[in-house]
Scaffold this motif. Sequence first.
Motif, PDB file in Angstrom:
ATOM      1  N   SER A  49       0.812  -1.333  -0.306  1.00 14.96           N
ATOM      2  CA  SER A  49       0.071   0.073   0.178  1.00 14.96           C
ATOM      3  C   SER A  49       0.622   1.122  -0.260  1.00 14.96           C
ATOM      4  N   ARG A  50       0.814   2.252  -0.930  1.00 13.75           N
ATOM      5  CA  ARG A  50       1.290   3.704  -0.487  1.00 13.75           C
ATOM      6  C   ARG A  50       0.340   4.652  -0.565  1.00 13.75           C
ATOM      7  N   SER A  51       0.752   6.089  -0.908  1.00 12.95           N
ATOM      8  CA  SER A  51       0.119   6.930  -0.929  1.00 12.95           C
ATOM      9  C   SER A  51       0.279   7.143  -3.110  1.00 12.95           C
ATOM     10  N   ILE A  52      -0.316   8.255  -3.283  1.00 10.14           N
ATOM     11  CA  ILE A  52      -0.604   8.587  -4.620  1.00 10.14           C
ATOM     12  C   ILE A  52      -0.448   9.935  -4.476  1.00 10.14           C
ATOM     13  N   HIS A  53      -0.233  10.594  -5.886  1.00  8.00           N
ATOM     14  CA  HIS A  53      -0.579  12.336  -5.391  1.00  8.00           C
ATOM     15  C   HIS A  53      -1.965  12.306  -6.480  1.00  8.00           C
ATOM     16  N   THR A  54      -2.221  13.259  -4.877  1.00  9.65           N
ATOM     17  CA  THR A  54      -3.944  13.178  -6.703  1.00  9.65           C
ATOM     18  C   THR A  54      -4.095  14.863  -6.799  1.00  9.65           C
ATOM     19  N   GLY A  55      -4.779  14.788  -7.797  1.00 10.38           N
ATOM     20  CA  GLY A  55      -5.440  16.350  -8.143  1.00 10.38           C
ATOM     21  C   GLY A  55      -5.033  16.714  -9.564  1.00 10.38           C
ATOM     22  N   TRP A  56      -4.017  16.344  -9.373  1.00 12.28           N
ATOM     23  CA  TRP A  56      -4.046  16.948 -11.026  1.00 12.28           C
ATOM     24  C   TRP A  56      -4.514  16.035 -12.302  1.00 12.28           C
ATOM     25  N   ASN A  57      -5.583  16.102 -11.991  1.00 15.24           N
ATOM     26  CA  ASN A  57      -6.224  15.200 -13.150  1.00 15.24           C
ATOM     27  C   ASN A  57      -6.426  14.168 -13.565  1.00 15.24           C
ATOM     28  N   SER A  58      -5.549  13.906 -14.884  1.00 17.02           N
ATOM     29  CA  SER A  58      -5.323  12.546 -15.615  1.00 17.02           C
ATOM     30  C   SER A  58      -4.056  12.352 -15.363  1.00 17.02           C
ATOM     31  N   MET A  59      -2.914  13.172 -14.508  1.00 13.19           N
ATOM     32  CA  MET A  59      -1.664  12.908 -14.075  1.00 13.19           C
ATOM     33  C   MET A  59      -1.100  12.514 -12.573  1.00 13.19           C
ATOM     34  N   ASN A  60      -2.147  11.517 -12.026  1.00 13.03           N
ATOM     35  CA  ASN A  60      -2.196  11.334 -10.364  1.00 13.03           C
ATOM     36  C   ASN A  60      -0.671  10.198 -10.998  1.00 13.03           C
ATOM     37  N   SER A  61      -0.093  10.622 -10.113  1.00 16.05           N
ATOM     38  CA  SER A  61       1.094   9.962 -10.211  1.00 16.05           C
ATOM     39  C   SER A  61       1.676   9.247  -8.418  1.00 16.05           C
ATOM     40  N   LEU A  62       2.150   8.413  -8.764  1.00 14.65           N
ATOM     41  CA  LEU A  62       3.120   7.447  -6.774  1.00 14.65           C
ATOM     42  C   LEU A  62       4.268   7.585  -6.642  1.00 14.65           C
ATOM     43  N   LEU A  63       4.342   9.324  -7.772  1.00 18.71           N
ATOM     44  CA  LEU A  63       6.221   9.657  -7.925  1.00 18.71           C
ATOM     45  C   LEU A  63       6.055  11.241  -7.401  1.00 18.71           C
ATOM     46  N   PRO A  64       6.912  12.115  -7.191  1.00 23.82           N
ATOM     47  CA  PRO A  64       6.731  13.536  -7.053  1.00 23.82           C
ATOM     48  C   PRO A  64       6.822  13.795  -8.016  1.00 23.82           C
ATOM     49  N   PRO A  65       6.455  15.361  -8.160  1.00 25.77           N
ATOM     50  CA  PRO A  65       7.312  15.777  -9.515  1.00 25.77           C
ATOM     51  C   PRO A  65       8.797  16.205  -9.562  1.00 25.77           C
ATOM     52  N   SER A  66       8.929  16.454 -11.011  1.00 22.01           N
ATOM     53  CA  SER A  66      11.021  16.352 -10.948  1.00 22.01           C
ATOM     54  C   SER A  66      10.578  18.190 -10.645  1.00 22.01           C
ATOM     55  N   ASP A  67      11.489  18.980 -10.901  1.00 15.32           N
ATOM     56  CA  ASP A  67      12.188  20.457 -10.894  1.00 15.32           C
ATOM     57  C   ASP A  67      11.252  20.849 -12.180  1.00 15.32           C
ATOM     58  N   TYR A  68      11.710  19.958 -13.447  1.00 13.29           N
ATOM     59  CA  TYR A  68      11.016  20.008 -14.766  1.00 13.29           C
ATOM     60  C   TYR A  68       9.701  20.046 -14.728  1.00 13.29           C
ATOM     61  N   GLY A  69       9.252  18.982 -14.467  1.00 16.30           N
ATOM     62  CA  GLY A  69       7.600  19.043 -14.205  1.00 16.30           C
ATOM     63  C   GLY A  69       6.870  19.732 -13.432  1.00 16.30           C
ATOM     64  N   ARG A  70       7.382  20.508 -12.193  1.00 16.47           N
ATOM     65  CA  ARG A  70       7.243  21.849 -11.732  1.00 16.47           C
ATOM     66  C   ARG A  70       6.987  22.238 -12.277  1.00 16.47           C
ATOM     67  N   GLY A  71       7.891  23.346 -13.018  1.00 16.92           N
ATOM     68  CA  GLY A  71       8.505  23.627 -13.722  1.00 16.92           C
ATOM     69  C   GLY A  71       7.324  24.091 -15.252  1.00 16.92           C
ATOM     70  N   ARG A  72       6.414  23.088 -15.752  1.00 14.33           N
ATOM     71  CA  ARG A  72       5.751  22.743 -16.721  1.00 14.33           C
ATOM     72  C   ARG A  72       4.315  23.026 -16.227  1.00 14.33           C
ATOM     73  N   TYR A  73       3.926  22.302 -15.084  1.00 18.29           N
ATOM     74  CA  TYR A  73       2.148  22.161 -15.185  1.00 18.29           C
ATOM     75  C   TYR A  73       2.283  22.762 -13.407  1.00 18.29           C
ATOM     76  N   LYS A  74       1.198  24.278 -13.563  1.00 13.28           N
ATOM     77  CA  LYS A  74       0.765  24.725 -12.361  1.00 13.28           C
ATOM     78  C   LYS A  74      -0.043  23.540 -11.597  1.00 13.28           C
ATOM     79  N   ARG A  75      -0.446  22.495 -12.176  1.00 12.17           N
ATOM     80  CA  ARG A  75      -1.217  21.993 -11.371  1.00 12.17           C
ATOM     81  C   ARG A  75      -0.412  21.057 -10.092  1.00 12.17           C
ATOM     82  N   PHE A  76       1.257  20.510 -10.260  1.00  8.67           N
ATOM     83  CA  PHE A  76       2.246  20.365  -9.408  1.00  8.67           C
ATOM     84  C   PHE A  76       2.026  20.465  -8.297  1.00  8.67           C
TER      85      PHE A  76
END
Length: 335
Positions: free
Chosen positions: A190-217
């Motif tokens: 069992s693990r925690s998944i990041h939600t609230g990112w629409n279709s981009m919910n992930s078990l992984l945290p966003p990278s620096d690049y990802g945070r710069g690209r998507y405000k939703r992160f």
Amino acid sequence: METIYRRLLRAIPRLGVRVTDLGPGTAVVSRRGTPARIPLQPGADLLARGADRYSVARAGKGVWVVLDKKARNAPEPSGKWTDVPLGDTGAHLLMTENAGANERRFQLAAGAYLCAQHVAGMLAAYGVNCVFDVGANAGQYAKRLRRFGYTGRIVSFEPTADAFARLERAAQDDPEWRVHHFALGREETSRSIHTGWNSMNSLLPPSDYGRGRYKRFAKTQTEEIEIRRLDGVIEQSLEGIASPRPYLKMDTQGYDLEVFAGTGERIADFVGLQSEVAALRLYEGSPEMGEAIAAYEAGGFGITGMYPVTREESTGRVVEFDCVMMRADAAPAKS
């Protein structure tokens, strides 16, 4: 109460013409031939008659499109179309004068269509009769398979509560579409998944690049989910299929290689797979594109298609590709 529009459609055939009802507020009226409707996207339909004759809006003699403007979000087309033959395939691309103005949007839309068309062709060619839809979200991929003619079993996996509720509703009237409310990975846990990112919910945290690209992160919620191994659910999923020919689709926002690892030795059962591979990593800890493809190739799969999913608007660089791969030794023998 039946509308005047519907009564008119019901009465028109008495005049010796044919009516093809396309949906609320839209119909084709034809004096001869049998027009066929080919849906392209919301608000756009291709009307075909005969081998190479295409008509859109008021394009053919004896053919009219009856359009209720309230039924469409898109504005009425200007009527100025360009017919682009696609090589010697007999297919044609019909474009309005401004359709290709946004090169990035046009390319991605074309890529999405070509990917779906290619996958449908591979499923048919390899005799696939069960598609494992991992990271199903609300069922968009499975519905696309059905639109492109796939009639075999679909087994979808979606761990987040909101998306699974929509997935369950989407599949409720399809007896060959099964859904499971858990994720797939390398180990049962069992693990925690990041939600609230629409279709981009992930078990992984966003990278620096990802945070710069998507405000939703910038904002996230988490949800505790169950993770199981794919090799532990294969038998149940294939139950009742006499000669299974499964295909594995993965779209898990950076977690595809973990899903792949969870197939164990049963990966040899799969005739093909599809994975979203990242040229520019959006999630911390996700594999590089070369690493993921190398793992799939080591499992016996070879690339049959690569299609851009997202691109940077400023540079044109591809962020992610849909990678379609098939097992060459599983290809049907030529007659």
